[in-house]
Design a protein around this motif. Structure first.
Motif, PDB file in Angstrom:
ATOM      1  N   ASP A 140       0.853  -1.195   0.000  1.00 14.23           N
ATOM      2  CA  ASP A 140       0.000   0.000   0.000  1.00 14.23           C
ATOM      3  C   ASP A 140       0.884   1.237   0.000  1.00 14.23           C
ATOM      4  N   CYS A 167      -8.920   9.744  -2.972  1.00 15.59           N
ATOM      5  CA  CYS A 167      -9.411   8.502  -2.365  1.00 15.59           C
ATOM      6  C   CYS A 167     -10.933   8.442  -2.381  1.00 15.59           C
ATOM      7  N   ALA A 206      -7.961   3.336   2.114  1.00 16.19           N
ATOM      8  CA  ALA A 206      -6.571   3.262   2.560  1.00 16.19           C
ATOM      9  C   ALA A 206      -6.431   3.403   4.056  1.00 16.19           C
ATOM     10  N   ALA A 207      -7.410   4.012   4.698  1.00 18.14           N
ATOM     11  CA  ALA A 207      -7.373   4.165   6.157  1.00 18.14           C
ATOM     12  C   ALA A 207      -7.970   2.970   6.864  1.00 18.14           C
ATOM     13  N   THR A 211       4.428   8.048  11.201  1.00 20.45           N
ATOM     14  CA  THR A 211       3.213   8.540  10.561  1.00 20.45           C
ATOM     15  C   THR A 211       3.589   9.677   9.625  1.00 20.45           C
ATOM     16  N   ILE A 226       5.701   6.765  -1.571  1.00 20.76           N
ATOM     17  CA  ILE A 226       4.313   7.055  -1.263  1.00 20.76           C
ATOM     18  C   ILE A 226       3.787   8.064  -2.277  1.00 20.76           C
ATOM     19  N   GLU A 268      -4.993  13.456   4.306  1.00 22.41           N
ATOM     20  CA  GLU A 268      -4.980  12.431   5.345  1.00 22.41           C
ATOM     21  C   GLU A 268      -3.536  12.055   5.688  1.00 22.41           C
ATOM     22  N   GLN A 269      -3.389  11.298   6.800  1.00 27.33           N
ATOM     23  CA  GLN A 269      -2.081  10.798   7.229  1.00 27.33           C
ATOM     24  C   GLN A 269      -2.013   9.285   7.028  1.00 27.33           C
ATOM     25  N   LYS A 270      -0.780   8.773   6.975  1.00 32.76           N
ATOM     26  CA  LYS A 270      -0.597   7.339   6.746  1.00 32.76           C
ATOM     27  C   LYS A 270       0.480   6.812   7.690  1.00 32.76           C
ATOM     28  N   LEU A 303      -1.317   7.619  -0.527  1.00 31.45           N
ATOM     29  CA  LEU A 303      -1.630   8.581   0.535  1.00 31.45           C
ATOM     30  C   LEU A 303      -2.817   9.416   0.067  1.00 31.45           C
TER      31      LEU A 303
END
Length: 657
Positions: A506, A567, A642-643, A538, A562, A513-515, A509
């Protein structure tokens, strides 16, 4: 023959010398194997006396084990029950182990002391045994040498009479007189002469085999509590090897069904009749107290005496008496030989036993760096009562020594004492040290050093070198010893593996948002391109992120790129599957942010016309291999973003041709 004359003479001389040496005669009173046949003095057939006891163990002194109940004659060496197995019920009495005779119930009725030693046998001669007729018990044995046909022999024995009646189970009486006999058979194979399945053994041996003959019969009279010695001479009607001694074959005249006639037998001597009887040995004193005296007696004073221990002559012991102490000759089987006019007479053996409690202490023991050391003798298991004493007067089974010096321990059993000493020394002793537990990397090895040069080593695999090379994971230990002390150390060796980094596939991003970047990592230390030293970070910006992971075995590097991506789920509201290459399929515009996916398309009647779990696969406007009709179709999409959030979207699409 290829040998010259002088050489042949030498060879013949050597052969003659060897032949002469092999034929030398055993001298019977010097304690030396003169003829080199491995047998000394009386143990050699060259030294067979003129007259000697033909029955072995005549006083039941030698035992295989101590009797603990009735019917155990078979525990006396060379004696057996008259029937196979233990059947026959003849009793054995013996003062052994804890000092008791066979059983307590008759103790106060037995005439003590016995005529010789401490062993004797007990037999029944019952008139009517439990309503089943006569019942007789015998002692049976095979002789050392055969009685020769037409030769004259002497049967010399003792009969014991109880001092009164006794009721252990039935009435035991020693009626007087009692008729006793000695029977003989040419073959030892005739013993035992009965079995537990028949009544032969309850009666008499002549009923079992006509080859048995009665050699002698005698009537013995005695008073309560007496031992009566009886001597009878007989002529052997045939060669005899097997013997049975006990009640005569006739029915006992005494008592009813509940009255049991009972007698004791001791020192059963059978020997060839010569001009003089064989000598006997009497004893006085106690070997443990150092006062034991053996005295030889014979009807005629011999020209010379010679004493033997275990059949081997005691040089210089040629008097009528022999002093035996614990350390002066000690325990053993003693006999004496008398010589008169070129002939010799040998006594039966008398057994000298030292019934002490022996144990073992090391000669030297060390503190081995400690302030105390435990002294603990190795005492064999015994239920017999005995006393213990250490040099300080204590009576424990162990003693803690706190200073160097000589210590001793002593046991005392009925006046028989045994003492051993141990010298305690102060000694630093070895110090085994294999170091701390360690971790190795693939392909590595380590050499463990036991240290302590010149000492003895024992590793876990029983190797004995001063070092040990480790090539695989495990627990290792070494025992280091010198003459007095031992030390043991153990080390654990573990193998580690090289560091590894595995990033997830994955790499999307989502906007705004954060990943969490949390790769699978095998390492102990971490360094990200962001400067973080945590296992995971993060992020909120796209880009390439680097990770350096390390452990004692090495360093691993990894990276992940990334990419920013919308999304949101976007699907067209219409499509034209006409094959012109423009808008020919229906599906999501982008799907990289999706972790899971499922899309279903339905016609106006709710019929499922298309389904896929693959977001890259799109509907081409067909149903069951044919063009679907133009019109409006409903769709449902279930997906995980993705979250990691579960989402469901619904809508319609128009199919235009």
């Amino acid at each position: 023959f290829g040998v010259n004359f002088p050489a042949r003479n030498i060879l013949l001389a050597l052969m003659l010398l060897l032949h002469t040496t092999g034929m030398s005669q055993e001298i019977c009173n010097n304690g030396i194997d003169d003829d080199l046949d491995g047998r000394v003095d009386l143990n050699d057939d060259d030294c067979t006396p003129t007259a000697f006891p033909i029955l072995r163990n005549p006083s039941f002194e030698k035992i295989i084990r101590c009797p603990v109940s009735y019917s155990q004659l078979q525990y006396a060496a060379h004696w057996m029950q008259p029937a196979a197995g233990a059947a026959g019920s003849t009793d054995l009495y013996q003062k052994c182990e804890c000092g008791s005779y066979e059983y307590i119930t008759l103790m106060d009725r037995i005439p003590l002391p016995p005529p010789d030693g401490t062993g004797f046998a007990g037999i029944f001669d019952i008139r009517n045994w439990m309503g089943q007729g006569r019942y007789k018990e015998n002692v049976t044995t095979c002789s050392l040498k055969p009685l020769l046909k037409d030769s004259f022999y002497v049967f010399d024995f003792y009969t014991g009479f109880l001092s009164g009646s006794m009721v252990p189970q039935n009435n035991y009486h020693s009626y007087t007189p009692v008729s006793l006999s000695i029977y003989g058979h040419p073959s030892c194979g005739a013993l035992p002469y009965g079995s537990g399945s028949d009544s032969t053994w309850r009666n008499c041996p002549v009923a079992a085999d006509p080859a048995w003959v009665e050699l002698a019969q005698v009537s013995v009279s005695g008073g309560p509590g007496q031992w009566v010695r009886t001597r009878v001479e007989f002529k052997a009607p045939k060669n005899i090897m097997a013997f049975v001694i006990g009640p005569s074959c006739g029915q006992s005249p005494y008592g009813g069904p509940d009255d049991w006639s009972y007698y004791l037998l001791d020192q059963l001597l059978v020997y060839k009749k010569e001009a003089f009887d064989i000598p006997l040995i009497s004893r006085a004193g106690d070997v443990c107290a150092g006062t034991l005296t053996l005295t030889a007696q014979m009807g005629t004073v011999p020209e010379a005496w010679q004493w033997y221990r275990d059949g081997i002559a005691l040089p210089g012991e040629t008097g009528a008496q022999l002093q035996v102490t614990r350390y002066g000759y000690g325990a053993g089987d003693y006999s004496v030989r008398a010589a008169i006019g070129g002939k010799t007479w040998l006594s039966p053996e008398t057994i000298v036993a030292i019934n002490d409690v022996q144990f073992y202490l090391r000669d030297t023991i060390a503190f081995c760096g400690d302030s105390t050391v435990l002294l603990q003798p190795d005492i064999p298991g015994t239920i017999c009562p005995y006393t213990r004493q250490w040099q300080d007067g204590s009576a424990g089974t162990a003693f803690t020594a706190t200073s160097p010096g000589l210590s001793w321990f002593e046991t005392d059993k009925e006046g028989c004492r045994f003492r051993d000493t141990v010298y305690v020394i102060s000694h630093a002793g070895p110090a085994a040290d294999l170091g701390a537990d360690t971790i190795l990397c693939p392909g590595d090895d380590v050499v463990l050093q036991a240290g302590n040069p010149g000492m003895q080593y024992l590793w876990q695999d029983f190797s004995t070198g001063a070092s040990f090379t480790v090539t695989q994971e495990g627990t290792y230990h070494v025992r280091v010893s010198d003459a007095w002390c031992t030390d043991i150390d153990t080390v654990r060796v573990r193998y580690d593996r090289l560091p590894e980094i595995h990033f997830s596939a994955d790499t999307i991003l989502c906007e705004n948002e954060q990943k969490l970047l949390a790769p699978e990592v095998y390492a102990t230390d971490y360094l990200w391109s962001t400067g973080s030293t945590a296992p995971a970070i993060t992020i909120s910006m796209p880009g390439t992120y680097l990770l350096q992971a390390s452990n004692p075995c090495g360093v691993a590097n990894g990276s992940v790129n990334i990419v920013a991506s919308p999304c949101n789920l976007l699907l067209p509201t219409a499509f034209t599957p006409n094959g012109d290459g423009l808008n020919d399929h229906f599906g999501p515009v982008t799907h990289r942010f999706m972790m899971t996916f499922d899309m279903k398309v339905f016609n106006r009647w709710g019929q499922l016309v298309f389904e896929t779990p693959d977001p890259s696969r799109r509907w081409d406007g067909t149903f069951r291999g044919k063009h679907a009709s133009m019109g409006v179709y409903a769709w449902v999409v279930s997906y995980t973003d993705a979250a990691g959030r579960q989402r469901v979207a619904r809508g319609t699409v128009v199919l235009i041709r």
